[in-house]
Structure formats: C-alpha cells, structure tokens
Write a protein that holds these residues in place. Structure first.
Motif, PDB file in Angstrom:
ATOM      1  N   LEU A  25       0.698  -1.175   0.026  1.00 59.58           N
ATOM      2  CA  LEU A  25       0.244   0.124  -0.050  1.00 59.58           C
ATOM      3  C   LEU A  25       1.007   1.307  -0.099  1.00 59.58           C
ATOM      4  N   GLY A  26       2.159   1.185   0.110  1.00 61.04           N
ATOM      5  CA  GLY A  26       3.175   2.216   0.125  1.00 61.04           C
ATOM      6  C   GLY A  26       3.118   3.162   1.343  1.00 61.04           C
ATOM      7  N   LEU A  27       2.905   2.273   2.335  1.00 60.36           N
ATOM      8  CA  LEU A  27       2.721   3.150   3.771  1.00 60.36           C
ATOM      9  C   LEU A  27       3.814   2.940   4.691  1.00 60.36           C
ATOM     10  N   THR A  28       5.041   2.132   4.029  1.00 54.28           N
ATOM     11  CA  THR A  28       6.089   1.721   4.819  1.00 54.28           C
ATOM     12  C   THR A  28       6.798   2.850   5.506  1.00 54.28           C
ATOM     13  N   GLY A  29       6.996   3.092   6.801  1.00 55.56           N
ATOM     14  CA  GLY A  29       7.797   4.095   7.344  1.00 55.56           C
ATOM     15  C   GLY A  29       6.710   5.210   7.751  1.00 55.56           C
ATOM     16  N   LYS A  30       5.473   5.115   7.624  1.00 53.28           N
ATOM     17  CA  LYS A  30       4.369   6.025   8.393  1.00 53.28           C
ATOM     18  C   LYS A  30       3.948   5.669   9.536  1.00 53.28           C
ATOM     19  N   ARG A  31       3.621   6.435  10.280  1.00 51.74           N
ATOM     20  CA  ARG A  31       2.911   6.086  11.546  1.00 51.74           C
ATOM     21  C   ARG A  31       1.489   5.679  11.367  1.00 51.74           C
ATOM     22  N   LEU A  32       1.288   4.316  11.843  1.00 51.33           N
ATOM     23  CA  LEU A  32       0.100   3.670  11.525  1.00 51.33           C
ATOM     24  C   LEU A  32      -0.282   3.182  12.722  1.00 51.33           C
ATOM     25  N   ALA A  33      -1.688   2.790  12.638  1.00 50.71           N
ATOM     26  CA  ALA A  33      -2.439   2.015  13.712  1.00 50.71           C
ATOM     27  C   ALA A  33      -3.453   0.920  12.848  1.00 50.71           C
ATOM     28  N   ILE A  34      -3.045  -0.248  12.929  1.00 46.36           N
ATOM     29  CA  ILE A  34      -3.685  -1.176  12.326  1.00 46.36           C
ATOM     30  C   ILE A  34      -4.328  -2.236  13.236  1.00 46.36           C
ATOM     31  N   GLU A  35      -5.664  -2.378  12.620  1.00 41.80           N
ATOM     32  CA  GLU A  35      -6.701  -3.186  13.437  1.00 41.80           C
ATOM     33  C   GLU A  35      -7.061  -4.464  12.560  1.00 41.80           C
ATOM     34  N   LEU A  36      -6.997  -5.657  13.178  1.00 41.55           N
ATOM     35  CA  LEU A  36      -7.250  -6.910  12.497  1.00 41.55           C
ATOM     36  C   LEU A  36      -8.255  -7.586  13.192  1.00 41.55           C
ATOM     37  N   ASN A  37      -9.472  -7.814  12.459  1.00 38.96           N
ATOM     38  CA  ASN A  37     -10.774  -8.439  13.075  1.00 38.96           C
ATOM     39  C   ASN A  37     -11.020  -7.828  14.487  1.00 38.96           C
TER      40      ASN A  37
END
Length: 66
Positions: A25-37
């Motif tokens: 998704l081209g989001l490497t190095g960005k500050r992310l929050a990821i929720e899985l299920n």
C-alpha cells in the motif's frame, strides 16, 4: 483470497503478512495503527501476523499538523 480493507473488498493473490500489506500500500515508514478483526496489531508483530481470507483490516495513519 479477499479481505475487507477499511470497509472495502480488497483482493490478494495469497496470504501475506500485515508488513507485506503495508509495503504494497506504500505506507512503509508511516505512523500507522492497524486493527485486524477488531484487535490492534502491535508494530512489532506486523511481520509475523498473517492475513487470511475474510479478514477485516482497518488502517489509520497519523497526519501531523498544527
């Protein structure tokens, strides 16, 4: 294989890790929050967490401002 990504169908060729998805998704190095299920995935577990058919993924990235 198909997952739900931020509420929309997102096809994948095969099972990949959360880290692979972030890279695609081209989001490497960005500050992310990821929720899985409905569970937050710690950044330290991105590479070890595999996505499966039907998984629901929500990705939010922080945008700085002032």
């Amino acid at each position: 294989m198909q997952i739900q990504l931020n509420g929309e169908a997102h096809p994948l060729d095969s099972s990949i890790s959360v880290a692979d998805l972030v890279e695609r998704l081209g989001l490497t190095g960005k500050r992310l929050a990821i929720e899985l299920n409905l569970e937050i995935v710690p950044r330290s577990q991105y590479a070890d967490t595999r996505l499966n058919d039907g998984d629901r993924v929500e990705i939010v990235h922080a945008i700085g401002g002032g």
